[in-house]
Enzyme design. Structure first.
Site, PDB file in Angstrom:
ATOM      1  N   GLU A 218       0.832  -1.220   0.000  1.00 59.11           N
ATOM      2  CA  GLU A 218       0.000   0.000   0.000  1.00 59.11           C
ATOM      3  C   GLU A 218       0.866   1.269   0.000  1.00 59.11           C
ATOM      4  O   GLU A 218       0.650   2.195   0.791  1.00 59.11           O
ATOM      5  CB  GLU A 218      -0.943   0.006   1.220  1.00 59.11           C
ATOM      6  N   GLN A 248      -6.081   4.077  -5.625  1.00 61.16           N
ATOM      7  CA  GLN A 248      -6.689   3.794  -4.329  1.00 61.16           C
ATOM      8  C   GLN A 248      -6.053   4.620  -3.212  1.00 61.16           C
ATOM      9  O   GLN A 248      -6.103   4.240  -2.031  1.00 61.16           O
ATOM     10  CB  GLN A 248      -6.585   2.301  -4.012  1.00 61.16           C
ATOM     11  N   ARG A 601     -14.839  -3.067  -4.583  1.00 61.48           N
ATOM     12  CA  ARG A 601     -15.006  -4.066  -3.518  1.00 61.48           C
ATOM     13  C   ARG A 601     -16.014  -5.126  -3.944  1.00 61.48           C
ATOM     14  O   ARG A 601     -16.100  -6.185  -3.337  1.00 61.48           O
ATOM     15  CB  ARG A 601     -15.514  -3.421  -2.221  1.00 61.48           C
TER      16      ARG A 601
END
Length: 741
Positions: A218, A248, A601
């Site tokens: 991330e 993201q 998602r």
């Protein structure tokens, strides 16, 4: 090396690219965790010792999952790599090396509640009114400054207004108090290692030689301090592998800087860039819709997402008259999905932009007795009784922790009131000692009452005895003995209320957690347990069990997936969120990334809903559908294909269903939106011809009121009504449900 056969060609390339800097751009559902895990396993298979590898994640949950996968792949030796969150790994380093900066090895780690309490206490001491200068506002400014590596003197020198000047005063005193308490806040766990490496080049060399390979998950969520730390550790070897997705990046409010990933190739010109573009999670339609939305952003790294999954059903966009109708349609859709497609409640997630939006949805779930779990509510380790017990345990481990002393000393009541506490603090300051050490000399303090002195004596005796016990018994035994001696559980049982029963169960659960920790960890010390609890994230704290619908903000949804996802409140001002004028480009692009995260998602079906009227800020306000809905290509969208009261589910067809009323979106796009055919909007409409100033009306929420003014404008007709204690409300008559008294 047969495990490499389990990877697709691009994943395999990322795993086998070992030397030098590497940027892995990983689209949603593309297997980035698999790449990281297999890459570490590959390094171990090449003979790299596990302690030479540093793998950094953003949640303990992610680290735990990766560790389990690695052990299955590479054996128990993989457990010896340095893997965890940024904060836990650098806390580990500071436990060993902190003495070089004056920290003891048992320093406390203050969470947000602890830092809030400390800032508030300093404001009181300095005479800075929390009403005029928000405690949370000051704390947030201090945290943001630390993330930018701005210390208290630098902040004071650049203060541009009165709020910043007051913040500078608190900042300086706050850091001094942290030092005196032998404590660090979350930000210090990143800032102090940078200070350490800057002042002690030999220690930096030690860890550069220790970590031959640095891997970061991330990467788009890293802040400036994390960016600096990574570059320091990469050193001359430059064996740094970062995995992330610029699309993201949604945590700028926490200090995350998207430039870190966008400019990785500037920092490492020799870097190899590998794009993971095959999505294994979502249907082709969901992926195409998400890709069309995110392609509107200018600040992004190009990716061409694709999937071999079935095309699937169109994105369902639901339009409702109001937020309650939106919640009702949501529940109806869940019910039909369960009946028609055999899904469980755990297969659904309802997402929203702000926590406040959950209220109406929760009410609807409770009315229909549908189980749900709320991520982001009052979390276990933040509950009052849990914080009380943890304060005792932290003081046992770190007797210099004045904030834990302050919380624990009069729980249960020992007669140490405000005046006794003030005398104790003054004595501690004059003697240059901590509060616990000062409490042991309570009999010497002039003006201290006999009752308060006795209470302080019994408190210090308890803490000192537990400090002796912790060296000879397990963390679980120590905690249970302490709770028994405090008498918390009998007192709660004696109270006999539902709240007391809940608190009793919470304390029992805490003791179970510590016992489980003692039985399952290699280094199960009380100190390590307290550190792990301090570093838990909201996702780590969430309960994964039970067959219940998940309710969460879009920010909390990152890294999760569900067969069916509802993104609610798709309206201008909510998603994208803004309160003033038009958001600037950077803000708008982050809001679009947030919607993109929510969309991706979903595995099988995606619903997006909006309401034309919503109760916000105490008034019913007319809402405009989000611009993001118009960015989904028309061919990928459909209306809700069933009517109120029918049993047919999405995509099942059926000529028996009433044809829904539809209307074209008022601005942009060629989408058509469903309005529940059994909800007659005329039922919402007051007879405006009879309304005039002075008319007495009744509203289902605000009660009885007097009309102040009426403005006639067809369907947009509205009235100003004075509801007394609720004040004046501006109501759209079509939706107000006013009844003339």
């Amino acid at each position: 090396m047969s495990y490499l056969d389990e990877l697709n060609p691009v994943q395999r390339e990322a795993v086998q690219c070992v030397e030098g800097p590497l940027l892995v751009l990983a689209g949603p559902g593309s297997g980035k965790t698999r790449v990281l895990t297999y890459r570490i396993a590959h390094l171990l298979s090449m003979g790299v010792p596990p302690w030479k590898i540093l793998s950094l994640t953003f949640t303990n949950k992610a680290a735990g999952e990766m560790r389990e996968r690695m052990i299955r792949l590479a054996g128990e030796g993989a457990a010896r790599i340095w893997m965890g969150t940024f904060h836990s790994m650098f806390a580990r380093i500071m436990r060993v090396e902190g003495a070089a900066l004056g920290y003891g090895p048992s320093f406390s780690i203050y969470d947000s509640a602890d830092t809030q309490a400390l800032v508030k206490a300093i404001q009181t001491r300095l005479g800075i009114s929390p009403q005029q200068f928000s405690t949370n506002g000051i704390r947030s400014r201090i945290s943001a400054a630390k993330n930018r590596l701005v210390d208290a003197p630098m902040y004071e020198a650049s203060a541009a207004d009165l709020f910043e000047e007051k913040t500078a005063l608190v900042f300086s005193a706050y850091q001094e108090q942290l030092r005196a308490n032998n404590a660090m806040d979350f930000d210090d766990l990143l800032v102090q290692p940078i200070n350490l490496f800057g002042k002690k080049p030999d220690i930096l060399r030690k860890y550069r030689n220790r970590f031959h390979f640095v891997l970061v998950d991330e990467y788009q969520d890293t802040n400036h301090a994390q960016y600096v730390l990574l570059n320091l550790l990469a050193g001359e070897r430059r064996n740094i592998c970062v995995v992330g997705d610029d699309a993201q990046s949604i945590y700028s409010f926490r200090g995350a800087d998207i430039r870190n990933i966008l400019e990785f190739e500037r920092d490492y010109p020799e870097a190899k860039v590998i794009r993971l573009e095959q999505n294994y999670r979502s249907t082709g339609t969901i992926l195409s819709a998400a890709d069309a939305v995110i392609s509107r952003n200018l600040d992004r790294l190009a990716k061409n997402l694709w999937t071999n999954n079935p095309r699937g059903e169109p994105v369902t966009v639901v339009s409702s008259g109001g937020d309650r109708e939106e919640a009702s349609l949501l529940l109806r859709a869940i019910g039909d999905e369960v009946r028609s497609n055999g899904l469980d409640f755990r297969d659904f997630a309802v997402m929203y932009r702000t926590n406040a939006q959950s209220r109406v949805i929760e009410d609807a779930f409770r009315r229909q007795a549908i189980p749900y779990r709320l991520i982001g509510g009052v979390e276990f380790y933040q509950r009052r009784e849990i914080k009380d017990v943890l304060a005792y345990l932290r003081l046992v481990v770190n007797p210099s922790d004045n904030e834990s002393f302050n919380r624990a000393v009069n729980v249960p009541v020992r007669g140490v009131g405000k005046s006794a506490h003030a005398l104790l603090e003054a004595f501690a300051q004059s003697e240059g000692t901590g509060l616990l050490a000062a409490a042991e000399r309570a009999g010497e303090i002039h003006g201290m009452s006999r009752r308060a002195a006795s209470g302080l004596a019994s408190f210090t005796k308890l803490i000192r005895e537990q400090q002796g016990a912790v060296k000879s018994v397990s963390a679980g035994e120590c905690a249970r003995t302490l709770v028994d001696r405090l008498g918390f559980l009998p007192a709660l049982k004696e109270e006999g209320t539902a709240e007391a029963a809940s608190r009793w169960e919470n304390i029992q659960e805490l003791l179970s957690a510590i016992t489980e920790y003692s039985d399952t960890r290699e280094e199960p010390s009380l100190e390590n347990f307290l550190q792990e609890v301090s570093l838990l994230s909201s996702v780590d704290r969430s309960d994964d069990g039970g067959n219940a619908v998940t309710l969460m903000t879009l920010h909390a949804a990152k890294g999760l997936e569900f067969p069916v996802v509802f993104v609610t409140g798709m309206e201008e001002g909510i998603l994208p969120l803004y309160t003033g004028g038009e958001p600037d480009r950077a803000e708008l692009e982050e809001e679009r990334r947030l919607f993109y995260v929510g969309m991706t998602r979903a595995k099988d079906r995606l619903y997006c809903s909006h309401a034309h009227v919503r109760l916000r800020f105490g008034e019913y306000l007319s809402q405009v559908p989000s611009r993001f809905l118009a960015e989904i290509p028309a061919g990928l969208v459909r209306t809700l294909p069933y009517a109120s009261g029918t049993a047919a589910g999405p995509g099942k067809g059926g000529s028996h269903r009433p044809k829904p009323r539809v209307r074209k979106r008022p601005a942009g796009g060629d989408h058509w939106y469903h309005t529940d055919p059994e909800v007659d909007l005329s039922a919402y409409t007051s007879d405006v011809g009879e309304l005039k100033a002075g008319t007495i009306v009744e509203h289902e929420q605000f009660g009885r009121g007097r009309v102040v003014a009426v403005e006639y404008a067809g369907e947009s007709s509205r009235a100003v009504v004075d509801f007394g204690e609720f004040g004046s409300k501006h109501l759209i008559l079509k939706y107000a449900r006013l009844r003339i008294v």
